[in-house]
Design an enzyme around this catalytic site. Sequence first.
Site: not given
Length: 442
Positions: A414, A418
């Site tokens: 992450h 995204d």
Amino acid sequence: MALFTFKLPDIGEGIAQAEIVGWHVKVGDRVEEDQPIADMMTDKATVEMESPVAGTVVRLAGEEGDQVSIGSMLVEIEVEGDDVAAPPPSVETIEAEVPGEAVIEEPTSVRPAIEPGAGAEPVERPSRTEGEAASPAAEPKASTSLSPDGSGHEASSPILASPAVRARAKDLGIDLAQVKSAGDHIRHADLDAYLLYGQGQGYRAAGKSARRPDEQVKVIGMRRRIAENMAASKRHIPHFTYVEEIDVTALEALREQLNASRGDKPKLTMLPLLIVAICKTLPDFPMLNARYDDEAGVVTRHGSVHLGLATQTDAGLMVPVIRDAQDRNVWQLAGEIRRLADAARSGKAKSEELSGSTLALTSLGPLGGIATTPVINRPEVAIIGPNRVIERPVFRGKEIVAAKLMNLSISCDHRVVDGWDAASYVQAVRKLLENPALLFVD
């Protein structure tokens, strides 16, 4: 006689220490010059250390799993003569590198925690002599005798228990007189407590399989590398996983047609077709085909797809790499998958075949389950996991038809990827898999 100290040599650039993963000798053994004496694992590879002299082993540096610093004593050998030259040792790489993992045939050290066979057979409870103290959990409520149906009862009053409890006790071979109850009658919970106590004393209920003895397995070699790398991946990478359901009915039909006319080509599984879809969609999602150097703060987005294929072997998980997967057709991919898997499982994979992946694919085949949350192969930033194909009824318009469905999982870093990117990418892959003719259109 003289004592020769064989020190662990420099076996790789930047290597400060190595792990002992296997001894070929023991104290008291006679060794000849160039005879293998130990296998040492570094972060890069496993190397076989050979004795530079002939003599008798008098001391070893440690046990399997211990770390030895470069330049420290590895073996002491008693040799004939007073002056012994120390020729440079021969270091032969016997196994190659896995991305982030060293690959070896790991000797597993197993030490039983108790004597083999202990607790494996039912132990007959010895009868107590008159006046001998009983343990608290096994203490009868009162002086007992056997009733006509074989259950115990108190001399002055019968034991209170429901028919269901009595039937269960009979099936398990439990004398109710030996069961301690917190209330005025025996319940199922009291039987459970007795079984728990009794098993600790070697009791085994009728019909139950014997317990195997406890054992301790030392975490060394490849298993240690896997443990360290997986822990580092979870510690450094904030994972998230996205899962999508894909209708692969048309894709499976195409696969069957291709296999029916394949001739001498390798048989197609789902993986080559999936890899084509993965590679065709990656140019629009360059953040996924990348490696993240978090210490330098640099993400390298790769143009070529070097696809790591997680492969289970007897020695543990290995990740052979399909180089330039984007340039191969389905038949070439099928052949390369088979070749690399065979090489990994036989321990013959080369170093360059086990390093440098830019994206990973992990599949459990028929064991694929409903969904997976695979762990990223650091420093990569994504890993894809297809799951089992299941035939289920689905709506097509107003009709219910049978369809072959497969969930596709992707885990991402992450910090770099995204959620929108991961979901969009899987939807692009889904479009190709549900319309497989598009796989062969440039």
